[in-house]
Design an enzyme around this catalytic site. Structure first.
Site, PDB file in Angstrom:
ATOM      1  N   GLY A 264      43.149  32.142 -19.549  1.00  0.00           N
ATOM      2  CA  GLY A 264      44.074  33.242 -19.324  1.00  0.00           C
ATOM      3  C   GLY A 264      45.389  32.694 -18.820  1.00  0.00           C
ATOM      4  N   LYS A 265      46.347  33.586 -18.712  1.00  0.00           N
ATOM      5  CA  LYS A 265      47.671  33.134 -18.293  1.00  0.00           C
ATOM      6  C   LYS A 265      47.627  32.458 -16.926  1.00  0.00           C
ATOM      7  CE  LYS A 265      49.464  36.737 -21.114  1.00  0.00           C
ATOM      8  NZ  LYS A 265      49.746  38.161 -21.192  1.00  0.00           N
TER       9      LYS A 265
END
Length: 494
Positions: A264-265
């Site tokens: 994920g970011k």
RNA sequence: GGUCCCAUCGUCUAACGGUUAGGACACCAGGUUUUCAUCCUGGCAAUAGGAGUUCGAUUCUCCUUGGGAUCACCA
């Protein structure tokens, strides 16, 4: 695709849809950049649509005003375009079911919500956030799962739009088919009264995506694993709305480089545009991301865009998550770079030339590019690989002494070899073949091994860590430059 | 913790219930009378554990272990 491959898809209720009716969508929320996990969801949906000669739709799910990041919808669009994942309908190009921005579709959701209210299957949620939290804490203290439906108000007020609107669920077990995950099932305990419309008037994803998918005639719902546990709730809503189930396909997550966490970011997932800026080809990204969790059953590793469209199948998508391995990505990029023809490659490296090449004419640059194509792993390698063709390198004799092969000879020996090389090359015709002949003769007269002599010459004319085949490199540099650099190398060591 | 999903070399993966468990990346060693980041050859390396079904299990079933997802007025 040949007609023989056209087949139909069966929906859960037994209805058939023909292949060309296939409509898939990518429905991101505009909360930041597009990372590889998002790309894969988009890519697989796109591949399904393109293979079937159906439509691929981009729909922006911007129903959360708080999390929305300014400009990210545009960023998403440019990312998809840069990768060549083109869509047939979308916010910027319109289409028969416009608008494709959920925030502009509020009127679309209202009748569906009203239908549920009218049939007694949706009600206003009168509780405050604190009251719900108290229920939640209580459930936790009693070590049982919190379910909102355990607290359904007996006489809910009429919904006036200022309170959340909840779905009145009908808990029951489900089993359903997922094109990737296979046959799935769940019990009634996971069904709850989820929120359909928030108190700010926007629908939740849970409600909006079902309405939009139905309105837009989406046939395949392809999305990430994070939605799997909500699926039974969605099924409950489909049934209540009297909608046929679409085909479901759940993609496993892409995992970070280290650890097993979803990429994920927050875990350092990169903007996919960064890979492009770093000199990765769009087709590399497409190929690599597709191969992360999918293969065609053969030993083929490198696929063109058209091959992916032809060979992709949801049924062969892996059920477990896959790690993103940048080493493999790098290798694959080299493969794709080498498969490009020179003119195509030339167009793509336009922004990657070293400063020294800016004023150089096209013909010359193509000559150099042809020479280094085999060595490029990313387009960003171009400057180190080509700078010395366009500007005079600074001699750095420590590169000679640090060289494994050249450590064996003294500086005086090295200089003697360079002098001999210089005089030999001065009488060469200077095409690649003549140079090779001259160099070979030089090996005999000097009694040196190629590893020593050629390494030395290579360094003396390029002062670069890597360079292409020697005779061709010299030929492209030209006689005058080569001789001048040998002279300069000798002078530097006086 | 509840629920659901998953499990083959370090990594990505292949294998109608019958294979010396295959390929690719990475790594190591050679080679390409030419360095190097191309290319070629070779090597290292895996079925998480335990029961069961079967003549035979990577493959089917169960248990254990491990990993993941999810339990929001986020998507």
């Amino acid at each position: 695709m040949c007609a023989g491959r056209i087949r139909n898809f069966a929906l859960e209720d037994g209805k058939m849809i023909s292949m060309t009716d296939v409509r898939t969508r990518f429905a991101p929320s505009p909360t930041g950049f597009l990372h590889v996990g998002g790309v894969r969801t988009a890519l697989f949906a796109w591949l399904v649509a393109r293979q079937a000669k159906g439509q691929f739709i981009l729909r922006i799910e911007d129903t959360d005003q708080a999390r929305e990041v300014e400009g990210s919808a545009d960023h998403l669009i440019s990312s998809l375009k840069a990768l060549g994942i083109n869509y047939d309908e979308g916010p910027d190009i319109g289409g028969p079911y416009a608008p494709y921005l959920q925030s502009q579709r509020l009127d679309t959701y209202k009748p569906w919500a009203q239908k549920l209210i009218d049939s007694g299957r949706a009600y206003a949620d009168p509780y405050t956030a604190e009251e719900i939290q108290a229920f939640r804490d209580q459930a936790k203290a009693e070590k049982r799962a919190f379910l909102y439906r355990d607290h359904r108000p007996e006489n809910p007020p009429a919904w006036d739009g200022t309170m959340p609107l909840r779905f009145k669920s009908e808990p029951k077990p489900y089993q359903w088919h997922d094109e990737v995950m296979g046959d799935l099932h769940s019990g009634p305990e996971v069904i709850d009264d989820i929120i359909l419309i928030k108190s700010d008037g926007y629908p939740t994803y849970n409600f909006a995506h079902i309405v939009d998918d139905a309105e837009m005639k989406i046939t395949h719902v392809i999305r990430g694993q994070e939605f799997l546990s909500s699926q039974p709730n969605y099924l409950n809503i489909y049934e209540t709305l009297d909608l046929a189930f679409p085909i479901f396909a759940t993609m496993p997550h892409i995992l970070g480089e280290s650890g097993n966490k979803k990429l994920g970011k927050r875990d350092g997932a990169k903007d996919v545009l960064d890979y492009l800026r770093d000199g990765y080809l769009p087709e590399t990204m497409i190929n690599f991301i597709a191969s992360l969790g999918w293969n065609d059953g053969t030993e083929q590793e490198v696929f063109t865009r058209d091959e992916l469209i032809e060979k992709f199948s949801l049924a062969r998508v892996q059920r477990s998550g896959a790690r993103f391995d940048e080493q493999r990505l790098l290798w694959m990029n080299g493969q794709h770079i080498r498969s490009l023809n020179l003119d195509d490659l030339y167009d793509r490296v336009a922004d990657f030339w070293p400063e020294s090449a800016k004023q150089v004419r096209e013909e010359r640059k193509k000559q150099v590019l042809a020479l280094v194509q085999d060595r490029l792993k990313t387009l960003a390698d171009l400057p180190t690989l080509t700078d010395y063709f366009f500007t005079e390198p600074t001699p750095n004799w420590s590169m000679v002494s640090d060289n494994k092969q050249l450590a064996k000879i003294s500086t005086d020996e090295a200089k003697d070899l360079l002098r001999a090389t210089k005089s030999a090359l001065e009488s060469s015709d200077f095409d690649a073949d003549s140079i090779q002949n001259t160099l070979n003769a030089l090996l005999e007269t000097t009694g040196q091994k190629p590893g020593v002599l050629f390494s030395l010459i290579r360094l003396a004319v390029s002062w670069a860590p890597f360079s292409p085949v020697l005779n061709e490199t010299l030929a492209v540099l030209g006689k005058d430059t080569t001789i001048a650099r040998l002279t300069q190398a000798l002078a530097d060591q006086e």
